[in-house]
Design a protein around this motif. Structure first.
Motif, PDB file in Angstrom:
ATOM      1  N   MET A   2      21.366 -20.164 -10.977  1.00 17.02           N
ATOM      2  CA  MET A   2      21.063 -19.547  -9.684  1.00 17.02           C
ATOM      3  C   MET A   2      19.563 -19.303  -9.498  1.00 17.02           C
ATOM      4  N   GLY A   3      18.775 -19.798 -10.430  1.00 13.67           N
ATOM      5  CA  GLY A   3      17.326 -19.656 -10.322  1.00 13.67           C
ATOM      6  C   GLY A   3      16.757 -18.534 -11.167  1.00 13.67           C
ATOM      7  N   GLY A   4      17.541 -18.031 -12.097  1.00 11.73           N
ATOM      8  CA  GLY A   4      17.090 -16.921 -12.921  1.00 11.73           C
ATOM      9  C   GLY A   4      16.012 -17.305 -13.927  1.00 11.73           C
ATOM     10  N   GLU A   5      15.241 -16.307 -14.313  1.00 11.04           N
ATOM     11  CA  GLU A   5      14.165 -16.476 -15.293  1.00 11.04           C
ATOM     12  C   GLU A   5      14.553 -15.708 -16.559  1.00 11.04           C
ATOM     13  N   LEU A   6      14.541 -16.380 -17.694  1.00  5.99           N
ATOM     14  CA  LEU A   6      15.041 -15.803 -18.942  1.00  5.99           C
ATOM     15  C   LEU A   6      13.952 -15.006 -19.663  1.00  5.99           C
ATOM     16  N   HIS A   7      14.340 -13.813 -20.146  1.00  5.89           N
ATOM     17  CA  HIS A   7      13.441 -12.978 -20.950  1.00  5.89           C
ATOM     18  C   HIS A   7      14.186 -12.483 -22.181  1.00  5.89           C
ATOM     19  N   GLU A   8      13.475 -12.406 -23.291  1.00  5.97           N
ATOM     20  CA  GLU A   8      14.085 -11.902 -24.524  1.00  5.97           C
ATOM     21  C   GLU A   8      13.403 -10.580 -24.875  1.00  5.97           C
ATOM     22  N   TRP A   9      13.902  -9.494 -24.248  1.00  3.99           N
ATOM     23  CA  TRP A   9      13.338  -8.166 -24.467  1.00  3.99           C
ATOM     24  C   TRP A   9      14.140  -7.372 -25.485  1.00  3.99           C
ATOM     25  N   GLY A  10      15.326  -7.828 -25.792  1.00  3.84           N
ATOM     26  CA  GLY A  10      16.094  -7.262 -26.883  1.00  3.84           C
ATOM     27  C   GLY A  10      16.721  -5.908 -26.624  1.00  3.84           C
ATOM     28  N   ARG A  11      17.299  -5.401 -27.705  1.00 10.64           N
ATOM     29  CA  ARG A  11      17.934  -4.086 -27.704  1.00 10.64           C
ATOM     30  C   ARG A  11      17.582  -3.368 -29.000  1.00 10.64           C
ATOM     31  N   TYR A  12      17.634  -2.055 -28.947  1.00  7.62           N
ATOM     32  CA  TYR A  12      17.412  -1.244 -30.145  1.00  7.62           C
ATOM     33  C   TYR A  12      18.691  -0.455 -30.425  1.00  7.62           C
TER      34      TYR A  12
END
Length: 289
Positions: A258-268
């Motif tokens: 759908m045009g999304g931009e991927l980010h890997e910000w993670g979880r704690y």
């Protein structure tokens, strides 16, 4: 760094919660979810940092007073979550919190890679999906903001069916969605040519940013968010969780299509009861198959 889920509006919606650091340089609102082996404290979006602290330079961050505030806040959150019987606590980042990673790990929080997807409404949607949207519109499908409780209930009915048959995860009760809508959280519903609600999305909005919280109906419901964004000067829509790296995940694929931009910000994650945590993960995996 803050987001809608760390506001007092969101706090009012969470029936069971942990709130730490309110009124200081940083604060945290965690919703208590589940029970028994899956009871957890979930912080959506990360720690709320006061506006003047956002531009904190990385080279001076390690020894700053803010770092100590963050550590104190997160230690208090872990202690309170444990006191309330949670198996673990989890911070789901909607932004880059890498500057805080060292201090969070020192406080006992473990980083786990995880994806997030952002959509920018004013950018072009990939041609293949735009053709699909236009075909649906020609067939009589449309979207609008929920006008009354009946439409919110109809959206919830569609969402409940999805969670029961495919998602197989806990879903808040209908009253939660009605309360959210009454508190001003946007509910966009997609309807077919007969005017029947066939999907929708619960979408908090904060300034020029919106969040896909609960959704069903796929293409038209996602289009509803994008189209709403174009009409109301929304610069970015946070599609929220998109799975773990190197693990196939159809929802992530759809969001990117759908045009999304991927980010890997993670979880704690802070685990209070390790054996129960592993057992709970296993139960969730079994239920999701």
């Amino acid at each position: 760094m803050t987001n809608w889920f760390q506001t007092e509006v969101a706090e009012r919606l969470f029936k069971h919660k942990v709130v730490v650091g309110r009124g200081t340089a940083c604060c945290c609102v965690a919703e208590i979810q589940g029970c028994g082996l899956t009871k957890r404290a979930i912080v959506q979006g990360g720690i709320a940092i006061q506006e003047q602290e956002k531009a904190l330079p990385k080279e001076s961050a390690a020894n700053s007073q803010l770092m100590q505030h963050v550590r104190s806040c997160m230690e208090e959150l872990a202690q309170e979550a444990k006191r309330q019987g949670c198996v673990y606590a989890e911070v789901r980042c909607f932004d880059d919190y890498s500057v805080f990673r060292q201090i969070l790990e020192q406080a006992g929080w473990v980083y786990q890679p995880h994806y997030d997807v952002l959509i920018y409404p004013m950018q072009n949607i990939p041609e293949a999906k735009m053709r699909q949207i236009n075909a649906a519109i020609r067939n009589g499908y449309s979207w609008h903001e929920a006008q009354n409780e009946d439409e919110v209930k109809a959206f919830y009915k569609c969402l409940k069916h999805l969670y029961r048959t495919k998602v197989r995860r806990p879903l808040p009760k209908e009253s939660f969605f009605l309360n959210a809508w009454q508190q001003g959280v946007k509910v966009l519903v997609s309807v077919d040519g007969n005017g029947d609600v066939v999907g929708g999305v619960l979408m908090p909005v904060m300034g020029n940013k919106a969040y896909e919280w609960y959704i069903c109906g796929q293409v038209m419901s996602t289009w509803a968010m994008i189209d709403y964004g174009r009409q109301h000067a929304i610069e970015v829509i946070d599609m929220m969780g998109a799975g773990e790296p190197d693990v196939p995940y159809g929802v992530r694929d759809f969001k990117l299509q759908m045009g999304g931009e991927l980010h890997e910000w993670g979880r704690y994650v802070y685990v209070m009861r390790p054996w129960v945590y592993q057992l709970g993960k296993w139960i969730i995996q079994i239920n999701s198959k």
